[in-house]
Design a protein around this motif. Structure first.
Motif, PDB file in Angstrom:
ATOM      1  N   HIS A  73      70.841  38.199  -5.519  1.00  0.00           N
ATOM      2  CA  HIS A  73      71.262  38.357  -6.914  1.00  0.00           C
ATOM      3  C   HIS A  73      71.268  37.019  -7.638  1.00  0.00           C
ATOM      4  O   HIS A  73      71.089  36.965  -8.860  1.00  0.00           O
ATOM      5  CB  HIS A  73      72.650  38.991  -6.973  1.00  0.00           C
ATOM      6  CG  HIS A  73      72.627  40.477  -6.817  1.00  0.00           C
ATOM      7  ND1 HIS A  73      73.731  41.273  -6.989  1.00  0.00           N
ATOM      8  CD2 HIS A  73      71.609  41.332  -6.510  1.00  0.00           C
ATOM      9  CE1 HIS A  73      73.412  42.542  -6.788  1.00  0.00           C
ATOM     10  NE2 HIS A  73      72.126  42.596  -6.497  1.00  0.00           N
ATOM     11  N   ASN A  74      71.470  35.960  -6.903  1.00  0.00           N
ATOM     12  CA  ASN A  74      71.412  34.625  -7.506  1.00  0.00           C
ATOM     13  C   ASN A  74      69.973  34.170  -7.688  1.00  0.00           C
ATOM     14  O   ASN A  74      69.669  33.378  -8.581  1.00  0.00           O
ATOM     15  CB  ASN A  74      72.178  33.636  -6.624  1.00  0.00           C
ATOM     16  CG  ASN A  74      72.400  32.304  -7.311  1.00  0.00           C
ATOM     17  OD1 ASN A  74      72.778  32.252  -8.482  1.00  0.00           O
ATOM     18  ND2 ASN A  74      72.143  31.220  -6.592  1.00  0.00           N
ATOM     19  N   TYR A  79      67.181  36.336  -8.185  1.00  0.00           N
ATOM     20  CA  TYR A  79      66.572  37.116  -9.265  1.00  0.00           C
ATOM     21  C   TYR A  79      67.647  37.924  -9.970  1.00  0.00           C
ATOM     22  O   TYR A  79      68.661  38.296  -9.380  1.00  0.00           O
ATOM     23  CB  TYR A  79      65.500  38.069  -8.716  1.00  0.00           C
ATOM     24  CG  TYR A  79      64.331  37.388  -8.057  1.00  0.00           C
ATOM     25  CD1 TYR A  79      63.454  36.598  -8.791  1.00  0.00           C
ATOM     26  CD2 TYR A  79      64.102  37.544  -6.689  1.00  0.00           C
ATOM     27  CE1 TYR A  79      62.375  35.973  -8.181  1.00  0.00           C
ATOM     28  CE2 TYR A  79      63.032  36.930  -6.070  1.00  0.00           C
ATOM     29  CZ  TYR A  79      62.166  36.137  -6.820  1.00  0.00           C
ATOM     30  OH  TYR A  79      61.111  35.520  -6.214  1.00  0.00           O
ATOM     31  N   LYS A  80      67.417  38.248 -11.223  1.00  0.00           N
ATOM     32  CA  LYS A  80      68.402  39.004 -12.004  1.00  0.00           C
ATOM     33  C   LYS A  80      68.490  40.442 -11.503  1.00  0.00           C
ATOM     34  O   LYS A  80      67.464  41.129 -11.410  1.00  0.00           O
ATOM     35  CB  LYS A  80      68.010  39.022 -13.492  1.00  0.00           C
ATOM     36  CG  LYS A  80      68.021  37.657 -14.170  1.00  0.00           C
ATOM     37  CD  LYS A  80      69.435  37.171 -14.387  1.00  0.00           C
ATOM     38  CE  LYS A  80      69.426  35.869 -15.187  1.00  0.00           C
ATOM     39  NZ  LYS A  80      70.794  35.330 -15.341  1.00  0.00           N
ATOM     40  N   PRO A  81      69.682  40.939 -11.181  1.00  0.00           N
ATOM     41  CA  PRO A  81      69.799  42.349 -10.772  1.00  0.00           C
ATOM     42  C   PRO A  81      69.660  43.287 -11.962  1.00  0.00           C
ATOM     43  O   PRO A  81      70.013  42.940 -13.089  1.00  0.00           O
ATOM     44  CB  PRO A  81      71.205  42.424 -10.170  1.00  0.00           C
ATOM     45  CG  PRO A  81      71.971  41.327 -10.836  1.00  0.00           C
ATOM     46  CD  PRO A  81      70.968  40.225 -11.110  1.00  0.00           C
ATOM     47  N   VAL A  82      69.131  44.492 -11.703  1.00  0.00           N
ATOM     48  CA  VAL A  82      69.010  45.522 -12.727  1.00  0.00           C
ATOM     49  C   VAL A  82      70.321  46.301 -12.770  1.00  0.00           C
ATOM     50  O   VAL A  82      70.736  46.859 -11.755  1.00  0.00           O
ATOM     51  CB  VAL A  82      67.835  46.475 -12.429  1.00  0.00           C
ATOM     52  CG1 VAL A  82      67.744  47.565 -13.493  1.00  0.00           C
ATOM     53  CG2 VAL A  82      66.531  45.697 -12.327  1.00  0.00           C
ATOM     54  N   THR A 103      69.364  47.274  -3.787  1.00  0.00           N
ATOM     55  CA  THR A 103      69.513  46.683  -5.109  1.00  0.00           C
ATOM     56  C   THR A 103      68.135  46.511  -5.738  1.00  0.00           C
ATOM     57  O   THR A 103      67.134  46.357  -5.025  1.00  0.00           O
ATOM     58  CB  THR A 103      70.245  45.327  -5.033  1.00  0.00           C
ATOM     59  OG1 THR A 103      70.520  44.857  -6.351  1.00  0.00           O
ATOM     60  CG2 THR A 103      69.424  44.284  -4.291  1.00  0.00           C
ATOM     61  N   LEU A 111      65.853  44.288  -8.536  1.00  0.00           N
ATOM     62  CA  LEU A 111      65.847  42.980  -9.182  1.00  0.00           C
ATOM     63  C   LEU A 111      64.638  42.855 -10.095  1.00  0.00           C
ATOM     64  O   LEU A 111      63.628  43.528  -9.912  1.00  0.00           O
ATOM     65  CB  LEU A 111      65.784  41.861  -8.125  1.00  0.00           C
ATOM     66  CG  LEU A 111      66.794  41.930  -6.971  1.00  0.00           C
ATOM     67  CD1 LEU A 111      66.458  40.880  -5.924  1.00  0.00           C
ATOM     68  CD2 LEU A 111      68.205  41.736  -7.498  1.00  0.00           C
ATOM     69  N   VAL A 112      64.760  41.989 -11.079  1.00  0.00           N
ATOM     70  CA  VAL A 112      63.626  41.655 -11.944  1.00  0.00           C
ATOM     71  C   VAL A 112      62.941  40.445 -11.325  1.00  0.00           C
ATOM     72  O   VAL A 112      63.432  39.318 -11.399  1.00  0.00           O
ATOM     73  CB  VAL A 112      64.083  41.354 -13.381  1.00  0.00           C
ATOM     74  CG1 VAL A 112      62.872  41.021 -14.248  1.00  0.00           C
ATOM     75  CG2 VAL A 112      64.851  42.529 -13.959  1.00  0.00           C
ATOM     76  N   GLN A 140      59.831  44.752 -11.584  1.00  0.00           N
ATOM     77  CA  GLN A 140      61.015  45.150 -10.814  1.00  0.00           C
ATOM     78  C   GLN A 140      60.653  45.334  -9.344  1.00  0.00           C
ATOM     79  O   GLN A 140      59.612  45.888  -9.010  1.00  0.00           O
ATOM     80  CB  GLN A 140      61.605  46.453 -11.361  1.00  0.00           C
ATOM     81  CG  GLN A 140      62.417  46.262 -12.628  1.00  0.00           C
ATOM     82  CD  GLN A 140      63.243  47.492 -12.957  1.00  0.00           C
ATOM     83  OE1 GLN A 140      63.521  48.317 -12.099  1.00  0.00           O
ATOM     84  NE2 GLN A 140      63.635  47.612 -14.213  1.00  0.00           N
TER      85      GLN A 140
END
Length: 741
Positions: A312-313, A315-318, A339, A341-342, A348
């Motif tokens: 999550h750090n 890549y940005k989580p959706v 999870t 991620l973008v 995605q």
């Protein structure tokens, strides 16, 4: 035009040898195992005496199948041997392997179950019999025969789960060699595989079998659709291979920086999974953003959550796409963190994080009970969860009316949902997506579902039809004497709820049918000066024997359901031969015709026709409807015209004194099209103590509108009061009672 057959290499499915080189089949190109290879493989995990027993079973099966060929032209024994090899790769015990080698001998040879039990063991014989189809019975259709055989197999599975493992291995090998079958058979077998066997594999958590069955079924049932998706993936794979490599490298670097030992794998999602997402979400291929997924496998559970924070750090989580299946496992025991991620270029990606034990269980499911002995006995293990499911199957079997109905319930139950709700004591209940309060009540216990009258969701009162969302706490309120409502069938989604409601209503209907049938028979017997209690017992017993009925209660039930005509039964019971029904002469001593009184409390065996909606005060007549009882019509109903000359289908009825309850009827109100007119009319109806079930608006032109109301009224006089009140409204121009053809 049918699509050309797909080679197995194109489908991406191969056999799974772990030792030895199998001989290739000349016709199919499929890996074909020899008995020597099989025995060498078994020696890796079974003692020599058990390997010898498996070899003896092979010789027994080869002799039984002597002279039989598969569609490919190969000796038939190659098929049981391949099935046993699949199970050996799952580390199944030697009894299961023996049963696999013999799984077709009862069905396709002259070998009887007793001979298998005598030669090997009763346990092996039960396994072989559980997998065998029902061939000795006559069925009305292929669907009924299929349903009965599947019901037999599923019930055998409840006694020994290995039955279904053998059947899954059998189906997997058949799907691998399906090219030898005729196109029509290919489609039928593939449809059955996608509808039944792949979902069962998923329900038992055996992921690798589920994936291969889905891919093979997809390739043979929708070959062109699969080719289109394959080409679409190939077109985009060039640009995305680089992205997959970039993400894999980034994930490995992050793990190394934090000194975490883990395996990172990138993969393309399976073609059938892509197709199913496109179909279920009504999206084109270009709209799918998570065709590629990554799996991170680590050593411990706490490490999974550390890795989650790292990705999550990175890549940005959706938002809304994180699922914790470790804390709350899926219905088949699957555990992992999911999870979305973008990733690079705004694409995605999906990340799955799990431990090595979770990975093994995710692939093997309930078979892990035999493969890995540690850490698999918890309440959320595939074995424990499968046991709960098997109990549900037994309950569905007891309640279902026939094998086809049972199979339909099983199909519903094979697609577990993703709604996780809590009981007030913190127990987690997993339900199908779209489940309601009633589904939740039946998931707790059948008695709770049958007796539920209300519910609280998160401490607030909620209707029984309320849909549930993950994380909610649901409390069921029950009442003594409460019973299921037929209307629940309109919104429940789980098989357990549906089969229990139907079963309970069926029992109620039988009881009501017997009571009503007794009344019908007494009404006919009274014309001859007798009743049920004063009948000649010898003549009654003779009639029951002649009609193959157990007792008089079964006779009353048949009459109440309309399966036997009370008039004919009465004539036979008083000694009048012949089936001609004469209208004259039926009545009391004064010559008045006997009419059955309708009280409104007869239940489900007295139905009121929807075409004319009779209510107390209307002149009525009734028509027999086999299996339902009688259908009451208004005497002037146009749909009765075809039955005027069929006296045997009609029943003289009348309303009893003060009928109980409320009855549905429909009226059409023509009004001037003005703002608020619907509220004015509905308010006037409510003033008269009448409930509105449904309302429809039918605009005739810009000035006038028809409002059609379905009302619950007590009698014709009650309806007349409502109509008089509506005529006082200035905007109302006309009121009529609705009769439909």
């Amino acid at each position: 035009m049918p699509a050309p057959p797909l080679p197995l290499s194109d489908i991406g499915v191969q056999a799974r040898p772990e030792r030895g080189e199998p001989a290739p089949s000349a016709r199919t190109g499929e890996a074909r195992y020899l008995i020597s290879d099989f025995c060498v493989y078994l020696e890796t995990y079974l003692p020599p005496e058990q390997v010898s027993e498996c070899y003896r079973a092979y010789l027994f099966g080869a002799e039984a199948h002597e002279g039989q060929k598969r569609k490919s032209g190969e000796p038939y024994i190659y098929h049981p041997l391949a099935v046993a090899r699949i199970l050996a790769e799952m580390r199944m015990d030697h009894q299961c392997l023996i049963a696999a080698l013999l799984h077709d001998v009862i069905e396709d040879t002259q070998i009887a179950k007793e001979q298998v039990a005598e030669t090997f063991s009763e346990e092996v014989a039960e396994l072989v019999d559980g997998v065998s189809k029902l061939t000795q019975l006559d069925f009305k259709s292929r669907a009924e025969a299929q349903a009965a055989s599947l019901q037999k197999m599923l019930l055998a599975m409840t006694r020994d789960i290995r039955v279904i493992l053998i059947k899954l291995a059998d189906r997997l090998h058949n799907m691998r060699t399906l090219d030898s079958m005729a196109p029509e058979a290919c489609r039928r077998i593939s449809r059955e595989t996608l509808d039944i066997f792949a979902p069962i594999a998923n329900r038992l958590g055996i992921n690798w079998i589920r994936v291969e069955l889905e891919e093979l079924g997809f390739a043979h049932y929708w070959p062109w659709r699969r080719r289109v998706i394959q080409l679409a993936v190939q077109k985009t794979s060039g640009a995305r291979v680089e992205m997959v490599g970039t993400v894999e490298t980034a994930l490995k670097r992050v793990l190394q920086q934090e000194d975490i030992q883990g395996l990172v794998e990138g993969r393309r999602k399976h073609f059938f999974g892509i197709y199913r997402k496109m179909r279920d979400k009504s999206r084109g291929f270009s709209e799918l953003v998570d065709v590629f997924a990554f799996r991170v496998t680590v050593d411990r559970v706490d490490t999974c959550y550390r890795v989650l924070g790292l990705v999550h750090n990175l890549y940005k989580p959706v938002p809304g796409r994180f699922k914790d299946y470790i804390a709350i496992p899926k219905a088949n025991g699957y555990q992992a963190l999911h999870t979305a991620l973008v990733g690079p270029q705004g694409i995605q990606i999906e990340i799955q994080i799990r431990t090595e034990d979770m990975q093994r269980v995710a692939e093997s499911g309930i078979a892990a009970h035999w493969m890995y002995k540690n850490g698999l006995q918890s309440g959320s293990s595939p074995t424990a969860l499968a046991a709960d499911w098997l109990q549900n199957l037994l309950e569905m079997q007891r309640q279902a009316g026939n094998s086809v109905e049972f199979l339909e319930h099983v199909k519903v139950d094979l697609f577990p949902g993703e709604v996780y709700v809590f009981t007030p004591k913190g127990r987690i209940i997993c339900l199908k997506r779209g489940a309601t309060v009633v589904d939740f009540a039946y998931a707790i216990h059948s008695d709770v579902g049958n007796g539920c009258v209300a519910a609280r969701i998160d401490r607030r009162m909620a209707p029984l039809s309320a849909g549930l969302r993950s994380g909610q706490t649901v409390e069921i309120i029950t009442a003594p004497g409460a019973r299921p409502n037929p209307g629940w069938l309109n919104f429940v989604v789980t098989a357990k709820a549906r089969v229990n409601i139907r079963g309970h209503l069926k029992n109620i209907k039988q009881l009501e049918a017997r009571t009503f049938g007794r009344r019908l028979l007494n009404a006919e017997l009274s014309a001859f000066g007798v009743d049920v209690d004063t009948l000649d017992p010898i003549r009654l017993a003779a009639y029951l024997e002649d009609a193959s009925l157990r007792d008089s209660e079964e006779l009353f039930g048949d009459i109440g359901l309309g399966n036997r005509l009370a008039t004919l039964v009465a004539r036979r019971l008083v000694g009048i031969e012949g089936d001609d029904i004469v209208a004259e002469g039926r009545g009391d001593p004064d010559g008045h015709p006997h009419r059955l009184a309708i009280r409104g409390t007869e239940g489900m065996v007295v139905n009121f026709a929807r075409c004319c909606r009779p209510i107390p005060g209307d002149a009525i007549t009734a028509v027999f409807s086999p299996g339902r009882g009688i259908v009451v019509h208004r005497a002037e109903c146009r749909n009765l015209g075809s039955l005027e000359s069929r006296r045997d289908k009609r029943l003289d009825v009348e309303w009893g004194n003060e009928p109980e309850g409320e009855f549905a009827t429909e009226i059409r109100v023509e009004v001037n099209n003005r703002r608020g007119v619907l509220a004015v009319v509905a308010g006037a109806i409510a003033e008269q103590g009448c409930n509105i079930d449904n309302v429809q608006t039918l605009e005739k032109d810009g000035m006038m509108t028809d409002l059609e109301f379905r009302l619950q009224v007590r009698s014709r006089a009650h309806l007349a009061r409502i109509m008089r009140r509506l005529r006082l409204i200035p905007l109302v121009t006309r009121i009529t009672r609705v009769t439909r053809s």
